[in-house]
Design a protein around this motif. Structure first.
Motif, PDB file in Angstrom:
ATOM      1  N   LEU A 172       0.813  -1.134   0.013  1.00 31.20           N
ATOM      2  CA  LEU A 172      -0.105   0.041   0.092  1.00 31.20           C
ATOM      3  C   LEU A 172       0.866   1.308  -0.178  1.00 31.20           C
ATOM      4  O   LEU A 172       1.886   1.543   0.808  1.00 31.20           O
ATOM      5  CB  LEU A 172      -0.799   0.059   1.204  1.00 31.20           C
ATOM      6  CG  LEU A 172      -2.129   1.325   1.517  1.00 31.20           C
ATOM      7  CD1 LEU A 172      -2.914   1.129   0.303  1.00 31.20           C
ATOM      8  CD2 LEU A 172      -2.511   1.207   2.849  1.00 31.20           C
ATOM      9  N   VAL A 173       0.653   2.179  -0.903  1.00 24.14           N
ATOM     10  CA  VAL A 173       1.257   3.593  -0.605  1.00 24.14           C
ATOM     11  C   VAL A 173       0.125   4.642  -0.569  1.00 24.14           C
ATOM     12  O   VAL A 173      -0.944   4.617  -1.235  1.00 24.14           O
ATOM     13  CB  VAL A 173       1.589   3.855  -2.489  1.00 24.14           C
ATOM     14  CG1 VAL A 173       2.480   4.966  -2.107  1.00 24.14           C
ATOM     15  CG2 VAL A 173       2.693   2.676  -2.895  1.00 24.14           C
ATOM     16  N   SER A 174       0.514   5.321   0.437  1.00 24.61           N
ATOM     17  CA  SER A 174      -0.354   6.224   1.123  1.00 24.61           C
ATOM     18  C   SER A 174      -0.770   7.356   0.130  1.00 24.61           C
ATOM     19  O   SER A 174      -0.097   7.708  -0.884  1.00 24.61           O
ATOM     20  CB  SER A 174       0.082   6.950   2.381  1.00 24.61           C
ATOM     21  OG  SER A 174       1.051   7.849   1.982  1.00 24.61           O
ATOM     22  N   GLN A 190      -3.997  16.897  -1.930  1.00 31.03           N
ATOM     23  CA  GLN A 190      -4.978  17.252  -3.106  1.00 31.03           C
ATOM     24  C   GLN A 190      -5.377  15.962  -3.507  1.00 31.03           C
ATOM     25  O   GLN A 190      -4.930  15.207  -4.635  1.00 31.03           O
ATOM     26  CB  GLN A 190      -4.002  18.026  -4.355  1.00 31.03           C
ATOM     27  CG  GLN A 190      -3.367  19.048  -3.872  1.00 31.03           C
ATOM     28  CD  GLN A 190      -4.673  19.999  -3.717  1.00 31.03           C
ATOM     29  OE1 GLN A 190      -5.533  20.002  -4.597  1.00 31.03           O
ATOM     30  NE2 GLN A 190      -4.407  21.126  -3.140  1.00 31.03           N
ATOM     31  N   ALA A 191      -6.099  15.189  -2.734  1.00 27.16           N
ATOM     32  CA  ALA A 191      -6.644  13.912  -3.126  1.00 27.16           C
ATOM     33  C   ALA A 191      -7.269  13.875  -4.433  1.00 27.16           C
ATOM     34  O   ALA A 191      -7.432  12.571  -5.003  1.00 27.16           O
ATOM     35  CB  ALA A 191      -7.318  13.452  -1.953  1.00 27.16           C
ATOM     36  N   ASN A 192      -7.899  15.082  -4.894  1.00 26.58           N
ATOM     37  CA  ASN A 192      -8.811  14.810  -6.131  1.00 26.58           C
ATOM     38  C   ASN A 192      -7.807  14.635  -7.255  1.00 26.58           C
ATOM     39  O   ASN A 192      -8.166  13.993  -8.292  1.00 26.58           O
ATOM     40  CB  ASN A 192      -9.512  16.067  -6.283  1.00 26.58           C
ATOM     41  CG  ASN A 192      -8.723  17.274  -6.409  1.00 26.58           C
ATOM     42  OD1 ASN A 192      -7.809  17.531  -5.575  1.00 26.58           O
ATOM     43  ND2 ASN A 192      -8.807  18.244  -7.217  1.00 26.58           N
ATOM     44  N   TYR A 193      -6.476  14.879  -7.095  1.00 26.92           N
ATOM     45  CA  TYR A 193      -5.456  14.547  -8.246  1.00 26.92           C
ATOM     46  C   TYR A 193      -5.441  13.156  -8.405  1.00 26.92           C
ATOM     47  O   TYR A 193      -5.320  12.634  -9.547  1.00 26.92           O
ATOM     48  CB  TYR A 193      -4.146  15.337  -7.890  1.00 26.92           C
ATOM     49  CG  TYR A 193      -4.043  16.710  -8.322  1.00 26.92           C
ATOM     50  CD1 TYR A 193      -4.963  17.695  -7.933  1.00 26.92           C
ATOM     51  CD2 TYR A 193      -2.794  17.168  -8.841  1.00 26.92           C
ATOM     52  CE1 TYR A 193      -4.805  19.009  -8.363  1.00 26.92           C
ATOM     53  CE2 TYR A 193      -2.634  18.446  -9.057  1.00 26.92           C
ATOM     54  CZ  TYR A 193      -3.741  19.425  -8.651  1.00 26.92           C
ATOM     55  OH  TYR A 193      -3.359  20.664  -8.967  1.00 26.92           O
ATOM     56  N   LEU A 194      -5.256  12.535  -7.438  1.00 25.48           N
ATOM     57  CA  LEU A 194      -4.776  11.029  -7.522  1.00 25.48           C
ATOM     58  C   LEU A 194      -6.439  10.517  -8.043  1.00 25.48           C
ATOM     59  O   LEU A 194      -6.214   9.480  -8.814  1.00 25.48           O
ATOM     60  CB  LEU A 194      -4.867  10.310  -5.914  1.00 25.48           C
ATOM     61  CG  LEU A 194      -3.473  10.494  -5.508  1.00 25.48           C
ATOM     62  CD1 LEU A 194      -3.270  10.078  -3.914  1.00 25.48           C
ATOM     63  CD2 LEU A 194      -2.313  10.117  -6.321  1.00 25.48           C
ATOM     64  N   ARG A 195      -7.432  10.882  -7.653  1.00 24.89           N
ATOM     65  CA  ARG A 195      -8.716  10.066  -8.175  1.00 24.89           C
ATOM     66  C   ARG A 195      -8.903  10.238  -9.593  1.00 24.89           C
ATOM     67  O   ARG A 195      -9.286   9.472 -10.407  1.00 24.89           O
ATOM     68  CB  ARG A 195      -9.890  10.878  -7.401  1.00 24.89           C
ATOM     69  CG  ARG A 195     -10.260  10.529  -5.852  1.00 24.89           C
ATOM     70  CD  ARG A 195     -11.487  10.687  -5.571  1.00 24.89           C
ATOM     71  NE  ARG A 195     -11.869  12.214  -5.487  1.00 24.89           N
ATOM     72  CZ  ARG A 195     -11.318  12.723  -4.443  1.00 24.89           C
ATOM     73  NH1 ARG A 195     -10.841  12.317  -3.106  1.00 24.89           N
ATOM     74  NH2 ARG A 195     -11.472  14.144  -4.541  1.00 24.89           N
ATOM     75  N   VAL A 196      -8.558  11.515 -10.221  1.00 27.68           N
ATOM     76  CA  VAL A 196      -8.728  11.702 -11.474  1.00 27.68           C
ATOM     77  C   VAL A 196      -7.558  10.725 -12.192  1.00 27.68           C
ATOM     78  O   VAL A 196      -7.941  10.104 -13.412  1.00 27.68           O
ATOM     79  CB  VAL A 196      -8.235  13.223 -11.808  1.00 27.68           C
ATOM     80  CG1 VAL A 196      -8.241  13.436 -13.429  1.00 27.68           C
ATOM     81  CG2 VAL A 196      -9.455  13.973 -11.279  1.00 27.68           C
ATOM     82  N   THR A 217      -7.643   0.350  -5.239  1.00 25.50           N
ATOM     83  CA  THR A 217      -7.778   1.317  -4.028  1.00 25.50           C
ATOM     84  C   THR A 217      -8.038   0.848  -2.635  1.00 25.50           C
ATOM     85  O   THR A 217      -8.930  -0.232  -2.511  1.00 25.50           O
ATOM     86  CB  THR A 217      -9.029   2.526  -4.387  1.00 25.50           C
ATOM     87  OG1 THR A 217      -8.844   2.901  -5.753  1.00 25.50           O
ATOM     88  CG2 THR A 217      -9.377   3.355  -3.374  1.00 25.50           C
ATOM     89  N   ALA A 218      -7.454   1.365  -1.637  1.00 25.27           N
ATOM     90  CA  ALA A 218      -7.520   1.038  -0.316  1.00 25.27           C
ATOM     91  C   ALA A 218      -8.376   2.339   0.301  1.00 25.27           C
ATOM     92  O   ALA A 218      -7.746   3.428   0.450  1.00 25.27           O
ATOM     93  CB  ALA A 218      -6.488   0.830   0.542  1.00 25.27           C
ATOM     94  N   PRO A 219      -9.727   2.349   0.374  1.00 21.48           N
ATOM     95  CA  PRO A 219     -10.333   3.709   0.551  1.00 21.48           C
ATOM     96  C   PRO A 219     -10.022   4.460   1.835  1.00 21.48           C
ATOM     97  O   PRO A 219      -9.895   4.011   2.840  1.00 21.48           O
ATOM     98  CB  PRO A 219     -12.088   3.249   0.713  1.00 21.48           C
ATOM     99  CG  PRO A 219     -12.133   1.954   0.105  1.00 21.48           C
ATOM    100  CD  PRO A 219     -10.640   1.226   0.160  1.00 21.48           C
ATOM    101  N   GLY A 220      -9.797   5.877   1.378  1.00 24.36           N
ATOM    102  CA  GLY A 220      -9.356   6.610   2.768  1.00 24.36           C
ATOM    103  C   GLY A 220      -7.986   6.426   2.921  1.00 24.36           C
ATOM    104  O   GLY A 220      -7.436   7.155   3.829  1.00 24.36           O
TER     105      GLY A 220
END
Length: 227
Positions: A172-174, A190-196, A217-220
């Motif tokens: 897992l990479v945080s 900036q978690a939205n960058y990762l989601r995109v 994905t490991a949620p959160g």
């Protein structure tokens, strides 16, 4: 020497960017509109593009899409558009970063340096240079991904994100670590960058992007690459 294409229709801002960039030994081309930007991108082959979205002849999103049709050059959006949705649209179109006007010159230069590093070769880490899954193959030194016998075109940011996950495969990479390794030390939230970008990688690599097999994905918490 790094060549920067500045796409901006405000003469005073163009002048300020040119002075600051040239003082730091960058070569600079400038375009006041999207049509000129696309022509200069094709003829001058910049190493980084700084792009305003509010251009007189076309929307900057169309410039991003036009460049992404043939090039992986890092694109940094510099725009007065502030909403999260507008940022996501730009990132989803292929931008590598998004800087909101007004901005500090030091911040812009730091992000430009980070974008340039994402296109630089990474020193070998001792990992296998080839990663082969049932769906795709990654050649790390060549920065090349193939799927079903065809090359998969990744942007520099998509590639760097995939590369970090592969180097930590099975672990897992945080979110914070990924953001800081790919975008830089100021991007820890900036978690939205990762989601995109994870969504884009899954569309390009996963057989079923809605049920990913490799980019998990490991949620959160973060993400991991599974073989």
């Amino acid at each position: 020497m790094t060549r920067v294409l500045v796409v901006e229709d405000e003469p005073q801002l163009v002048r300020a960017l040119e002075i600051n960039l040239k003082a730091r030994k960058y070569e600079v081309d400038s375009a006041p509109d999207g049509g000129t930007a696309l022509r200069l991108a094709a003829s001058r082959h910049p190493d980084v593009v700084l792009l305003d979205l509010g251009l007189p002849d076309m929307d900057g999103i169309d410039v991003i899409k036009g460049i992404r049709g043939w090039s992986r050059v890092p694109i940094l959006v510099v725009s007065a558009r502030r909403t999260s949705d507008e940022k996501v649209v730009a990132l989803d179109a292929g931008a590598d970063d998004y800087i909101t006007k007004p901005f500090s010159m030091d911040e812009m230069l730091a992000r430009l340096r980070a974008a340039s590093r994402r296109t630089s070769p990474v020193a070998p880490s001792g990992d296998s240079v080839m990663v082969a899954t049932e769906a795709f193959t990654v050649d790390l030194p060549a920065k090349k991904v193939t799927r079903e016998g065809r090359d998969v075109r990744l942007t520099p940011t998509e590639w760097h994100l995939l590369e970090v996950l592969i180097h930590h495969r099975g672990r897992l990479v945080s979110q914070k670590q990924l953001l800081q390794e790919v975008w830089g030390p100021t991007y820890g939230t900036q978690a939205n960058y990762l989601r995109v970008y994870m969504a884009q990688l899954r569309r390009k690599l996963e057989p079923d992007p809605s049920h990913p097999r490799y980019l998990i994905t490991a949620p959160g918490m973060g993400y991991r690459f599974e073989m």
